[in-house]
Structure formats: structure tokens, C-alpha cells
Write a protein that holds these residues in place. Structure first.
Motif, PDB file in Angstrom:
ATOM      1  N   PRO A 176       0.745  -1.127   0.030  1.00 59.17           N
ATOM      2  CA  PRO A 176      -0.116  -0.086   0.112  1.00 59.17           C
ATOM      3  C   PRO A 176       0.829   1.087  -0.005  1.00 59.17           C
ATOM      4  O   PRO A 176       2.094   1.310   0.624  1.00 59.17           O
TER       5      PRO A 176
ATOM      6  N   PRO B  35       0.213   4.669   1.530  1.00 58.29           N
ATOM      7  CA  PRO B  35      -0.972   5.452   2.093  1.00 58.29           C
ATOM      8  C   PRO B  35      -0.806   6.862   1.994  1.00 58.29           C
ATOM      9  O   PRO B  35       0.428   7.469   1.889  1.00 58.29           O
TER      10      PRO B  35
ATOM     11  N   HIS C 218      -8.230   2.224  -0.258  1.00 57.63           N
ATOM     12  CA  HIS C 218      -6.705   2.326  -0.314  1.00 57.63           C
ATOM     13  C   HIS C 218      -6.293   1.372  -1.581  1.00 57.63           C
ATOM     14  O   HIS C 218      -6.800   0.204  -1.829  1.00 57.63           O
TER      15      HIS C 218
ATOM     16  N   ALA D 188      -4.750   9.061   4.925  1.00 62.76           N
ATOM     17  CA  ALA D 188      -4.800   7.915   5.440  1.00 62.76           C
ATOM     18  C   ALA D 188      -4.006   7.597   6.621  1.00 62.76           C
ATOM     19  O   ALA D 188      -4.278   7.102   7.392  1.00 62.76           O
TER      20      ALA D 188
ATOM     21  N   ASP E  70     -12.702   0.262   3.473  1.00 63.86           N
ATOM     22  CA  ASP E  70     -11.525  -0.710   4.121  1.00 63.86           C
ATOM     23  C   ASP E  70     -11.872  -2.035   4.355  1.00 63.86           C
ATOM     24  O   ASP E  70     -10.878  -2.902   4.613  1.00 63.86           O
TER      25      ASP E  70
END
Length: 253
Positions: free
Chosen positions: A11, A13, A122, A17, A80
Motif C-alpha cells: 500500500p 498510504p 486504499h 490515510a 476498508d
């Protein structure tokens, strides 16, 4: 929601986030977070206070929204709940031992909607919707089958984000930092370990697995990420905003 293995896709972010991660995961209390009053505390370990038994209903911490403007759209905003590389982490210390199973049931229900496109909070939009859902169900099932592994996974995930948010932590400050975290105390209790033992295990396994690297006497998250502006950590948590606004309004009486 095993030894750490870097995910095939890591990921990246965003600042928003990571700010959200600060709010959720960087409590400075050394005490475990207080469970709701209807939770039993007869532990599964001798002499432990691991919360088991009757728990409050798991919170909807990873909601999804079905957006269908026409039968052909079938857009599912999963938030999420899952992404192209992971599933939502379930906090069994607060949500109880059945939370992982509830999360897995939710993933099956999302699959039953037969979405054409997944819109996660995300990472990229999954190119293979069915593949992403199948991967999420497999991960969710592992959390159900291996509760201790799920707790360790959550601890590694939180610590990795803490390193991203803080731009690394000096090596000699890492274990004192971890000892003061409520989430680590919770995880240690669930695993029947002391916070000190879990902190040592966490750092060693993440370094050995390649998720944490040492540079200039600081530990850093190895995953690619967007640096967080240092001043972000000084922004008050949302729960304090109303009081700040009230003080900012001049008294005209």
C-alpha cells in the motif's frame, strides 16, 4: 484483519490515510483499552486476563456501500473491507473473538452481490474483481483459523504504519515506544505474553522478514509510502475539535 511476508503489492498510504492511522493506533496509554461492561474476563491462559466469553457486537469498522445506478453498473464501494492487496484488520481485543468470523461472513456477502467493480479506500481499483474477492476470503479465513496469527498480523501492520507516519523511530527508542502502546498491551494479553516479549518478537520478526529496515540508526518501514508532514502529528484529534471551535468563537456578551 505467521512470520511476516511482504505482500505482493504494497500500500501507498495518503497523508489523510496516515493521519487516520495516527488517530486509531498511536494511543500513549500503557494500560489495555477498556472492554465494554458486558465482556467477561476469564482468560484462556492460566492467570491471564484475556477477554473471552460474552462480548458486545462487533463494530462496523469496515463498511461497504452498494452503488447501482443501473443493472450494468454494479459498483461496490468496499472502503476498508478489502483492497487489491489486503483485508480490513479486525481488532479482536475490542471486538471479541467472533469478530474475525463476522468479517469473513461480510466478505461472503459482498461476493454474493456479484459486483463488477470494487472501489477500495486504499490502493488501486482491482483489475480482477473476482480474484480480489477470492483473495480477501482466503485471508479472512486464515484470520478465523489462526486467531493468534491474526493478532500478530494486526500488531505488525500497526507498527509498520507507525514507522511510516513518524518517518522511522530511533533504534534505541523503538522498544520503549512499543511498551507504551495500548494496542501492543492488548495484543500481548491476547497472546499470553508480556508486552516486552511481544515487542522484542515484533521487531525481530519484521526485520528478519524484510518489512523493517535499519538506516542511520533508525528503523523504517520497508514498504513504499508517502512521507507524512511532521506538523500533521500536532493536529488535534477530531474529538477535541468542538472544544477548540468553542474557544475560537469570541464572547460577544
Amino acid at each position: 484483519m505467521p512470520v511476516l511476508r511482504p505482500a505482493p503489492r504494497t500500500p501507498t498510504p495518503s497523508p489523510d490515510a496516515t493521519r487516520a492511522a495516527v488517530s486509531r493506533n498511536t494511543s500513549t496509554s500503557r494500560s489495555p483499552r477498556t472492554p465494554s461492561t458486558n465482556r467477561s474476563t476469564t482468560g484462556r491462559c492460566s492467570g491471564s486476563a484475556t477477554p473471552t466469553g460474552r462480548w458486545s457486537a462487533p463494530r462496523a469498522t469496515h463498511p461497504a456501500t452498494w452503488r447501482c445506478g443501473s443493472p450494468e453498473e454494479r459498483l461496490l464501494v468496499v472502503g476498508d473491507a478489502l483492497s487489491d492487496y489486503d483485508v480490513g484488520w479486525v481488532d479482536s481485543a475490542l471486538d471479541g473473538p467472533d469478530a474475525a468470523r463476522t468479517a469473513l461472513q461480510s466478505l461472503h456477502r459482498l461476493t454474493d452481490l456479484r459486483p463488477r467493480v470494487l472501489l477500495p479506500a486504499h490502493g488501486p481499483i482491482p483489475a480482477d474483481t473476482d480474484g480480489a474477492l477470492a483473495s480477501a476470503r482466503r485471508r479472512g479465513q486464515r484470520h478465523v483459523d489462526d486467531p493468534d496469527g491474526a493478532v500478530r498480523y494486526g500488531a505488525r501492520r500497526i507498527f509498520a504504519f507507525a514507522l511510516m507516519i513518524r518517518g522511522g523511530i530511533p533504534a534505541d527508542e523503538v522498544e520503549p515506544y512499543l511498551h507504551a502502546r495500548a494496542w501492543l498491551t492488548d495484543a500481548a494479553r491476547l497472546l499470553c505474553l508480556t508486552p516486552e516479549a511481544l515487542a522484542t518478537e515484533l521487531v525481530e520478526t519484521m526485520i528478519r522478514g524484510g518489512a523493517v529496515v535499519a538506516r542511520n540508526n533508525r528503523l523504517h518501514a520497508a514498504a513504499e509510502h508517502i512521507p507524512v508532514t511532521p506538523g500533521t502529528l500536532q493536529v488535534p484529534f477530531p474529538r477535541k475539535w468542538s472544544a477548540l471551535r468553542a474557544r475560537a468563537v469570541p464572547d460577544r456578551t
